[in-house]
Design a protein around this motif. Structure first.
Motif, mmCIF file in Angstrom:
data_model
loop_
_atom_site.group_PDB
_atom_site.id
_atom_site.type_symbol
_atom_site.label_atom_id
_atom_site.label_comp_id
_atom_site.label_asym_id
_atom_site.label_seq_id
_atom_site.Cartn_x
_atom_site.Cartn_y
_atom_site.Cartn_z
ATOM 1 N N THR A 165 0.752 -1.211 -0.392
ATOM 2 C CA THR A 165 0.021 0.320 0.244
ATOM 3 C C THR A 165 0.974 1.796 0.248
ATOM 4 O OG1 THR A 165 -1.874 -0.968 1.097
ATOM 5 C CG2 THR A 165 -1.626 1.217 1.161
ATOM 6 N N GLU A 166 1.935 1.281 0.996
ATOM 7 C CA GLU A 166 2.521 2.377 0.735
ATOM 8 C C GLU A 166 3.796 2.004 -0.420
ATOM 9 O OE1 GLU A 166 4.065 2.550 5.039
ATOM 10 O OE2 GLU A 166 1.567 2.742 5.857
ATOM 11 N N HIS A 167 3.682 1.284 -1.644
ATOM 12 C CA HIS A 167 4.761 1.465 -2.303
ATOM 13 C C HIS A 167 6.258 1.078 -2.203
ATOM 14 C CE1 HIS A 167 1.865 2.670 -5.057
ATOM 15 N NE2 HIS A 167 1.181 3.701 -3.979
ATOM 16 N N ARG A 168 6.538 -0.008 -0.750
ATOM 17 C CA ARG A 168 7.268 0.486 -0.415
ATOM 18 C C ARG A 168 8.366 -0.851 -0.837
ATOM 19 N NH1 ARG A 168 10.136 3.601 0.720
ATOM 20 N NH2 ARG A 168 11.438 2.526 2.820
ATOM 21 N N THR A 218 9.772 2.017 7.978
ATOM 22 C CA THR A 218 10.438 1.689 7.136
ATOM 23 C C THR A 218 11.564 2.996 6.133
ATOM 24 O OG1 THR A 218 9.016 1.261 5.568
ATOM 25 C CG2 THR A 218 9.406 -0.160 5.956
ATOM 26 N N CYS A 219 11.050 3.440 6.964
ATOM 27 C CA CYS A 219 11.218 5.400 6.554
ATOM 28 C C CYS A 219 13.046 5.596 5.686
ATOM 29 C CB CYS A 219 10.956 6.503 7.396
ATOM 30 S SG CYS A 219 9.460 7.198 7.681
ATOM 31 N N GLY A 270 -3.745 -0.744 -1.122
ATOM 32 C CA GLY A 270 -4.703 -0.040 -1.337
ATOM 33 C C GLY A 270 -5.832 1.047 -1.065
ATOM 34 N N SER A 271 -5.194 0.234 0.659
ATOM 35 C CA SER A 271 -7.199 0.706 1.384
ATOM 36 C C SER A 271 -6.506 2.418 2.321
ATOM 37 C CB SER A 271 -7.401 -0.097 2.500
ATOM 38 O OG SER A 271 -6.826 -0.559 3.839
ATOM 39 N N ARG A 272 -7.454 2.824 2.155
ATOM 40 C CA ARG A 272 -7.112 4.223 2.876
ATOM 41 C C ARG A 272 -7.112 4.207 4.412
ATOM 42 N NH1 ARG A 272 -8.063 9.792 -0.457
ATOM 43 N NH2 ARG A 272 -7.644 10.147 0.885
ATOM 44 N N ALA A 308 -5.749 8.475 7.515
ATOM 45 C CA ALA A 308 -4.729 9.695 6.403
ATOM 46 C C ALA A 308 -6.381 9.626 5.839
ATOM 47 C CB ALA A 308 -3.940 8.993 6.171
ATOM 48 N N TYR A 349 -11.382 11.290 5.649
ATOM 49 C CA TYR A 349 -12.220 12.206 5.465
ATOM 50 C C TYR A 349 -13.141 11.656 4.228
ATOM 51 C CZ TYR A 349 -14.233 15.908 6.595
ATOM 52 O OH TYR A 349 -15.724 16.769 7.023
ATOM 53 N N THR A 394 -17.336 12.024 5.281
ATOM 54 C CA THR A 394 -18.059 13.246 6.045
ATOM 55 C C THR A 394 -18.895 12.835 6.936
ATOM 56 O OG1 THR A 394 -19.887 12.230 4.354
ATOM 57 C CG2 THR A 394 -19.090 14.446 3.824
#
Lengths: 664, 328
Positions: free
Chosen positions: B94-97, B224-225, B304-306, B310, B312, B314
């Motif tokens: 998801t984080e393209h790591r 993993t920064c 790919g889930s949000r 992170a 928003y 309504t």
């Protein structure tokens, strides 16, 4: 090292009254980087600005701290001053020692101490400021007006008159809004339709205006000058371009028992309908909840009788994407629901009605063709009681109603009372009120006419209870001036229900990132000086969505909003904000978190080659910000897990330096 | 005891290596002690056959290794993933790591891994050898022998296993499991029931054990920064021993915030902590809160889930409601 000048403003006595400005200037002189410090009575005056310019030249200043009012007031002024003196305007920082200091403190020692701390924080920040240059973005020369009531209509007409294209999005099948439902308008008593419908026709005929009726805004992206809006055109099962509005379908439709919302459900319409004779666009709409053909595939009468072949049972909701430079919100109001006000027996008796229902009962196009008849038995009411402030001006702890004054009720109640007495002089009319508020041109004269000429009984006091009693209603109330309890009979009770913003306003505000107050009225950028602009750039406010308003006020505000829009659309380019995000590629993980939170779609990713310390090459996915699109909201900087994203002008380093200066 | 035999995995690894599907294999091998199983990269059939291990001590989650390994590898990397590991695997995607194309993932069943510390609590110090069979046989240097049921000494994260379902793989060995009803939030609920003072005392006592070895950070698949804030000299907290109370707490609290919404609750932090600090509780508190405020969300359940933090909508809870509902 920066060479910083500190300029402490007295703001007359606004600041100097509670802050020892000389002491502040002296204290800040000792801060790192500060080479000059001065105080002056009005720093924003020409003389004050000249003082700053002279100091920049004389002391070779590279940064400026102005201790004065809120940056919302004069940041732009001092940036221009700096630019005139040859400094980058973004080397100016404002320490707000007025709104956030002198105005909130009462004694000089506290005010002075805090002013010094705020000044130190600003100095700490300027030490880390770097010159910034704004970019430019183009302006889409088209406006969107959301809501097709009198506010939206007037705004659209005025914008179109200046030569810009305007689209109106109206959720109902016709424009016209609440005003189209009214009978007469105060204080001149001209007929609402007579003055509104010509404007509706103007809208329809104006080449610059497009109407998206029976439509809603579902998505707003972008920013001032460049909004991307998605509009949902709800399926009305009638081809708009073919329908001639002849009305043959609405006469032949066998489904006759559809509540007529235009007449507030006091009568019925057909499943295919045109809301009223002067509807714009004059196009039929099928109510899918009632149409037999749509529900179970049996009928099709309207399709058979339609000579134009406009009926299309297979029509689907359609989504349209459009670009706009400015958006005007004109979503209007509704009377609040009376469900919680059982004491007035609204749900128990048909003869307890709201004022808007009363409008329809007296309207020639209404359910009774303009004859004032009781909804229960169709008889002429001989005694009418009007109750004002139903749900308005309630205590904060009262969850049923609103704290605010709905503003229009005093006048329309006087109008209803007067018109009733005029048309039916045999009718006895009593109005219960808390106060009568008539501050408008010719308003008080109007109210006095109701009392003096038309003999309407005005009684100061609230109605406690309405009790249905056979054909009659018993009204229990207090007469505060006579100091006694009253119990009077009535044939009809009319409740002046409070008004509230339309329910569609809240989700719309979210889409627009426009702020609202606790009552869901849109907030203006400044309550006095920028009353028709929302704090969100490019979003403007028209009509009752911003607060209760009568028609003259609404039209005035609509025109004001239009002029603001025209001022924006007349520009070819907008100077951007240089305080945009930027990503430190060495630290970026390429995780896409910033891309997901960016409300403007300003962040993209690219695979970039990096030379590693061992001279090998590594291809990594890193974020890059489009500065023309970025609005500097800072969402990405806080969402970034690795701290790679930073905001120019508000860098984490600068903010930490400010906090450190305050905490030291 | 694990249902699946080491030989099945060895056979699979060797065949994929030999037929050229993969160029190397991420697996487990013996460390200094029997219970000290460590991650390893195998590139030859001989190495695999000789040293590959799979038993009750193979807790290590390999997902994080893929970030670095896929950058250098010429071909695909074979990775064995337990069900819990697959969530970390997806979260990293998801984080393209890492590049999914460069990985051949084999899902393997897991009966739960054991905690050597719990064994030590039974056997005492001085374990000389451990054998994983029907029961775990432990011999000590004092010539004592213990036979222990693996189910009695499971790692905390396995006791409260959240899922036997593999959410990502190219190939699955054994039968697919399912998401389990887990009691993993019970411990968090206990902490929530404490008074703020009690809770502060609890964390002070736990976190004061920290020696800042950074093992939790180094093993964490969410950490993993490219450049960690704790390695950044400008951060003021770089490689610093916990000299005062503030520092020892801030390290873990900052870390919990950094992984909030991205932590899959794989439990590696607590497994590797040499001071046995229940670090997973910090992360679980975040997960529990996120679930309660925004609806159930499992990081890594899908690619790919949000994450709610992170994202928003309504329907999101208003900050004021959070405060009113839970403020103390």
């Amino acid at each position: 090292m920066q060479r910083i000048g500190v300029f402490v403003c007295w703001c007359g006595t606004n600041i100097a009254g509670t802050v020892d400005v000389v002491a502040v200037a002296e204290a800040l002189k000792k801060e790192p980087g500060v080479v000059f410090s001065a105080n002056y009575q009005y720093m924003c005056s020409q003389a004050g600005q000249d003082l700053i310019k002279a100091a920049v030249k004389e002391h070779n200043l590279t940064g400026i701290v102005v201790c004065s009012c809120s940056p919302r007031m004069h940041e732009a002024t001092f940036r221009k001053t700096a630019a005139a003196a040859g400094l980058n305007p973004y080397m100016v920082e404002i320490a707000n020692i007025r709104e956030q200091c002198s105005w909130v403190h009462k004694d000089v020692p506290t005010g002075t101490e805090k002013a010094i701390i705020l000044g130190k924080a600003a100095v700490a920040k300027v030490n880390l400021n770097v010159p910034l240059t704004p970019g430019e973005s183009p302006v889409t020369k088209r406006a969107l007006v959301i809501g097709g009531g009198i506010a939206g209509i007037q705004t659209a007409l005025d914008i179109a008159d200046a030569g810009f294209e305007v689209d109106i999005v109206e959720k109902k099948p016709t424009i016209g809004g609440k005003m189209a439902q009214l009978d007469k308008t105060f204080p001149t008593l001209d007929c609402a339709a007579c003055i509104l419908t010509p404007k509706m026709v103007d809208v329809a005929q104006n080449e610059k205006i497009r109407i998206f009726s029976y439509s809603e805004v579902t998505e707003v992206k972008g920013f001032v000058g460049n909004f991307d809006v998605t509009i949902k055109k709800k399926a009305r099962y009638v081809k708009e371009e073919l329908c001639t509005g002849c009305g043959a379908c609405t006469e032949k439709c066998p489904m006759k028992k559809v509540p007529n919302d235009f007449n507030l459900n006091m009568d019925t319409k057909r499943a295919i309908y045109i809301p009223f004779a002067q509807a714009v666009p004059k196009v039929a709409t099928i109510d899918a909840d009632y149409c037999n053909m749509l529900k179970n595939g049996k009928c099709g009468v309207c399709s058979k009788v339609c000579a134009a072949g406009a009926i299309d049972y297979t029509q689907k909701d359609e989504f349209i994407s459009e670009k706009y430079g400015a958006i005007v919100v004109a979503t209007g109001f509704n009377p609040i629901s009376m469900d919680k006000f059982d004491e007035f027996a609204y749900n128990q008796s048909k003869d307890v009605i709201t004022s808007l229902e009363f409008e329809r009962l007296t309207n020639a196009a209404g359910p009774t063709a303009g004859k004032l008849l009781r909804p229960s038995d169709g008889k002429h009411p001989e005694k009418i009681v009007f109750v004002q402030c139903v749900g308005s001006r309630c205590d904060a702890c009262n969850e049923k109603g609103k704290e605010y004054c709905s503003k229009i009720c005093c006048m329309y109640t006087a109008k209803h009372a007067m018109l009733t007495r005029d048309k039916y002089p045999d009718t006895d009319v009593t109005v219960f009120y808390i106060d009568v508020r008539t501050p408008g041109k010719n308003f008080d004269e109007f109210y006095r006419r109701a009392v003096e000429e038309y003999g309407v009984h005005y009684i100061k006091g609230m109605v406690g209870k309405v009790i249905p009693d056979g054909e009659k209603l018993i009204v229990q109330a207090s007469d505060l001036i006579a100091g006694k309890q009253l119990k009077i009979d009535a044939d009809l009770v009319v409740l002046a229900a409070a008004i509230e913003p339309d329910k569609s306003a809240r989700p719309l505000a979210t889409m627009l990132t426009a702020s609202m107050d606790t009552n869901d009225f849109f907030t203006e950028a400044h309550p006095k000086l920028r009353p028709v602009e929302s704090p969100t750039a490019g979003v403007f406010l028209s009509g009752a969505c911003q607060g209760p308003k009568d028609i003259p006020e609404t039209v005035a505000q609509a025109g004001a909003a239009a002029s603001k829009v025209i001022g924006l659309l007349a520009k070819d380019k907008l100077t951007g904000n240089p305080c945009v995000a930027q990503s430190n590629e060495m630290m970026c993980n390429g995780c896409s978190t910033c891309e997901r939170v960016c409300p403007y779609g300003a962040i993209t990713y690219e695979d970039k080659e990096f030379r590693m310390p061992d001279r090998s090459t590594l291809i990594r996915r890193v974020a890059s910000v489009n500065p023309a699109v970025c609005q500097g909201c800072g969402c990405c900087t806080v969402a970034c897990p690795s701290g790679a994203m930073d905001l120019k002008g508000f860098a984490s380093e600068q903010i930490i330096a400010e906090v450190d200066a305050i905490c030291k | 005891m694990q249902k699946i035999n080491r030989n099945v995995l060895v056979e699979k690894a060797v065949s994929l290596l030999e037929n050229g599907t993969v160029c190397c294999v991420l697996g487990w091998k013996k460390g200094e002690f029997d219970y000290d199983i460590t991650p390893a990269v195998f590139t030859t059939k001989e190495d695999i056959e000789a040293n590959f291990v799979f038993d009750d001590f193979c807790g290590a989650n390999f997902s994080k290794y893929l970030v670095q390994k896929t950058r250098k590898a010429e071909g695909k990397i074979l990775v064995f993933l337990k069900s819990c590991d697959t969530y970390s695997f997806n979260q990293l995607l998801t984080e393209h790591r890492f590049d999914r194309e460069k990985v051949y993932a084999v899902g393997i069943p897991c009966e739960g891994m054991v905690d050597i510390n719990k064994i030590r609590a039974i056997s005492g110090e001085g374990i000389s050898s451990v054998e994983c069979g029907e029961k775990i046989t432990v011999n000590t240097i004092y010539d004592e022998k213990f036979e222990i049921n693996a189910s009695d000494v499971l790692l905390e994260r396995c006791e409260s296993c959240k899922s036997k379902l593999h959410v990502a793989y190219d190939e699955l060995i054994g039968e697919e499991g399912e998401v389990l009803e887990s009691n993993r939030f019970d411990e968090v609920a206990k902490l929530e029931a404490m008074t703020p003072d009690e809770r502060f005392a609890f964390w002070q006592s736990e976190l004061s054990k920290c020696i800042r070895c950074n093992a939790c950070r180094d093993v964490c698949p969410a950490c993993t920064c490219e450049k960690c804030v704790f390695d950044n000299p400008k951060s003021g907290v770089e490689n610093k021993a916990p000299a005062n109370e503030f520092e020892e707490k801030m390290f873990h609290i900052i870390r919990a915030f950094h992984v909030a919404g991205r932590c899959t609750d794989c439990g590696e932090c607590s497994r590797v902590c040499p001071q046995h600090i229940p670090l997973h509780l910090l992360n679980r508190k975040f997960i529990k809160d996120i679930n309660e405020f925004y609806g159930d969300y499992q990081a890594g359940a899908e690619v790919g889930s949000r994450a709610p933090l992170a994202n928003y909508t309504t329907g999101d809870i208003e900050p004021s409601e959070v405060f009113d509902g839970r403020g103390e």
